[in-house]
Design a protein around this motif. Structure first.
Motif, PDB file in Angstrom:
ATOM      1  N   UNK A   1      -1.636   9.353  -2.955  1.00 11.78           N
ATOM      2  CA  UNK A   1      -2.753   9.862  -2.122  1.00 11.78           C
ATOM      3  C   UNK A   1      -2.303  11.333  -1.648  1.00 11.78           C
TER       4      UNK A   1
ATOM      5  N   UNK B   1       0.912  -1.203  -0.054  1.00  8.73           N
ATOM      6  CA  UNK B   1       0.066   0.107  -0.155  1.00  8.73           C
ATOM      7  C   UNK B   1       1.142   1.226   0.013  1.00  8.73           C
TER       8      UNK B   1
ATOM      9  N   UNK C   1       0.648   3.635  -2.858  1.00  4.76           N
ATOM     10  CA  UNK C   1      -0.737   4.239  -3.048  1.00  4.76           C
ATOM     11  C   UNK C   1      -0.757   5.486  -1.919  1.00  4.76           C
ATOM     12  N   UNK C   2      -0.261   5.167  -0.890  1.00  2.00           N
ATOM     13  CA  UNK C   2      -0.213   5.975   0.215  1.00  2.00           C
ATOM     14  C   UNK C   2       0.231   7.478  -0.035  1.00  2.00           C
TER      15      UNK C   2
ATOM     16  N   UNK D   1      -5.385  17.742  -6.232  1.00  2.00           N
ATOM     17  CA  UNK D   1      -6.816  17.961  -6.174  1.00  2.00           C
ATOM     18  C   UNK D   1      -7.153  19.327  -5.461  1.00  2.00           C
TER      19      UNK D   1
END
Lengths: 200, 223, 210
Positions: free
Chosen positions: C37, C30, C33-34, C44
């Motif tokens: 993010x 993970x 992905x962390x 974003x």
């Protein structure tokens, strides 16, 4: 590094941990022993002192371990287990040292020490310290302030509950129910402190 | 580590060494020995997030996962674990599941992970997890231990969800973030106090009061 | 074997390494992905304060692609703000802001039109305010207030008013019940805007025409 502003920030964090963001009354940490051991002022005082001591020390220890062991090794997620093991080991150590060298203190605090490992306030303070990215000095101030805040809250509660002994409370509300509602009123009172520290 | 103060302070019946019976486990966990209003255990780590229903749901799912699986794991290993390091092993197992939950949240739901802050990690010190592992997992086979953990966590969750729903509704006029008729309208003066910490204490006190009174009446009638 | 003195030690060791290796293996899976993010949360935030770049439900890869394609990185000339350009013409700036919130640092982005006066939006990618109270700053109801507000030239650039007060062109409503968060956020925004505008005037040799 200039230590001046660090120390003043540590002081502010400490005061706010006692009053405006009391670990028990705003974060609900350490609620189990708070409900369980708040019948008498005397025992509450003993437990409170033990919490102040352990909280401050483990905050320091955990800060050092986190920043000098876990961060370099990239194992930050391991902190949950490591922190609780450090806390348990520290408590055990203190118990042994007290038993050996200070029978008086051991008598006063000894019985409370085992209860402290499962006190979520201890682990919680360490976790908050990591999330908020405090420096070492500030973390120490935070640990001490949190302990002191918890101490104040449990003593106040014990005092109130001693007064309640002879009052007639509805059966279903006795015990945890009334204690929680008193805690709510205390939390409300402590919210009044929030004006003490204005935004800087 | 001792649980004296945590587990039997308010005198809930314990389920050590009874013959496993699924129906009994379910009723005990959900009602008769309910972790929140009967045993008054482990509210610390979750009460703080009960001002939003969504956070509470996620937290409860995390708790159900951790509690049922760690009870089962403790029970699987119960024949091998030496007694003197039992607590350490239990902490390790609980910590293991908590880290898994934390990593999953961080990777797949980062917003929720920041919302919950340190409270996911605090499941480790949640007395109910350790308490069930000690009182039940240690002496019973994995299947019943899993069931016991699952329904204790469920009994815990339903109380917290009641609290969260009332707090969010009265405090913000929404449930799960959706505005509710009347409560989100201009006639409802939002009770900010419900979203703030004292609201949680009051709600938990009142809920404990209500459920205990029902229980007292029921016991009274059966006698 | 269970009675041997070394059994608990070995047992503890075996258990610790067993569970640790699973956790470490899992975190390797993970980990990427962390990390992604964290980058994505920032991208974003930048996209959502610039006009017309963000809508709900856009996929992660699409967001990243838009960020790389449309948003130019900050440089000295823009005073460390990200810029949105359309055929060479600057449309808006996205200025990262940060400062101490009530509990922990608040980090976010504020969008300003090329006229250096109109706010296009605000977003936060890191904050630890009280859930349900201070954390409402991340909600649309709070953030959408900022759109089309005008940076005031006198006094505070933007004002946070009490929830019952009337709003002018440079005012927004504070978060109900979160006085501390609102006061600190107001300060973060105003300090950042003031600093940025003065830097901008210096490097580009033109003050804001008033």
């Amino acid at each position: 590094m200039n230590a001046g502003p660090e120390i003043s920030q540590a002081f502010i964090v400490c005061i706010s941990a006692v009053f405006t963001q009391n670990i028990l009354l705003t974060y609900f940490l350490g609620l189990c022993p708070f409900l369980g051991v708040s019948r008498e002022v005397k025992t509450a005082t003993g437990l409170g002192f033990a919490v102040i001591f352990v909280l401050t020390s483990t905050c320091m220890l955990n800060w050092l371990v986190y920043h000098y062991v876990l961060v370099p090794l990239n194992l930050e997620f391991f902190r949950f287990i490591l922190f609780i093991i450090i806390i348990a080991a520290f408590v055990q150590l203190v118990e042994m040292v007290l038993d050996r060298y200070s029978p008086f203190l051991y008598q006063q605090l000894g019985v409370f020490l085992p209860l402290i490992t499962v006190n979520c306030a201890i682990l919680g303070a360490s976790l908050f310290m990591v999330i908020r990215d405090y420096s070492f000095i500030v973390a120490v101030g935070y640990g001490f302030g949190s302990g002191l805040g918890w101490f104040l809250a449990i003593i106040a509660m014990a005092g109130i509950r001693q007064k309640l002994v002879n009052d007639r409370i509805p059966q279903g509300l006795q015990g945890p129910g009334i204690t929680l509602i008193i805690a709510g009123l205390m939390a409300l009172a402590f919210m009044g402190f929030s004006g003490v520290l204005q935004a800087r | 580590m001792a649980f004296g103060v945590c587990s039997n302070e308010w005198g809930g019946p314990d389920t050590v060494n009874k013959k496993p019976d699924a129906r009994k486990i379910i009723i005990d966990g959900l009602w008769r020995n309910n972790p929140v209003f009967k045993q008054v255990l482990g509210i610390c780590s979750t009460l703080a997030v009960t001002n939003l229903v969504l956070n509470t749901v996620v937290m409860c799912v995390a708790l159900i996962f951790t509690l049922s699986l760690s009870a089962a794991t403790v029970s699987l290993l119960r024949k091998f674990t030496p007694r003197n390091i039992r607590m350490m092993i239990e902490t390790l197992i609980i910590g293991f599941y908590v880290i898994i939950v934390d990593l999953v949240l961080k990777a797949y739901w980062p917003e929720m992970s920041t919302n919950l802050g340190p409270y996911v990690g605090l499941i480790i010190t949640n007395c109910i997890v350790m308490g069930r592992c000690e009182a039940y997992g240690n002496t019973n086979p994995p299947g019943p231990a899993f069931l016991d953990g699952f329904f204790n966590a469920l009994g815990y969750s339903f109380i917290l969800l009641i609290i969260a729903t009332i707090r969010e509704l009265l405090g913000m006029g929404t449930v799960l973030g959706y505005p509710m008729p009347y409560f989100s309208g201009p006639y409802w003066d939002k009770w900010i106090i419900m979203v703030a910490p004292p609201g949680a204490f009051f709600m938990l006190g009142v809920v404990t009061w209500i459920f205990r009174s029902i229980e007292i009446r029921r016991e009274h009638n059966t006698k | 074997m269970r009675d041997k003195w070394w059994f608990p030690v070995v047992y503890m060791f075996v258990m610790t390494s067993f569970f640790s290796s699973i956790v470490i293996g899992f975190s390797q899976v993970t980990g990427a992905r962390v990390e992604a993010n964290e980058h994505l949360a920032f991208e974003k935030a930048v996209l959502s304060v610039l006009p017309g770049l963000f809508n709900e439900g856009t996929s992660r890869s699409e967001l990243h692609r838009r960020f790389v394609e449309r948003v130019s990185s900050p440089d000295k000339k823009t005073g460390d703000a990200y810029t949105l350009k359309d055929s060479g013409q600057t449309i808006a700036y996205a200025l990262p802001i940060s400062g101490q919130g009530f509990w922990a640092p608040i980090k976010g982005v504020i969008g300003i039109k090329a006229d250096l006066r109109t706010i296009t939006g605000i977003a936060f990618y890191e904050q630890n305010e009280t859930p349900g109270l201070g954390a409402q700053i991340t909600k649309n109801t709070f953030r959408s207030q900022f759109q089309d507000k005008v940076i005031s030239s006198a006094g505070k650039s933007l004002n946070m008013k009490r929830p019952s007060d009337m709003l002018g062109t440079s005012d927004v409503h504070a978060v109900t019940g979160a006085t501390q968060t609102s006061a600190r956020l107001e300060r973060i925004i105003n300090d950042a805007l003031k600093k940025w505008l003065s830097e901008f005037a210096q490097t580009n040799g033109e003050g804001r025409t008033q």
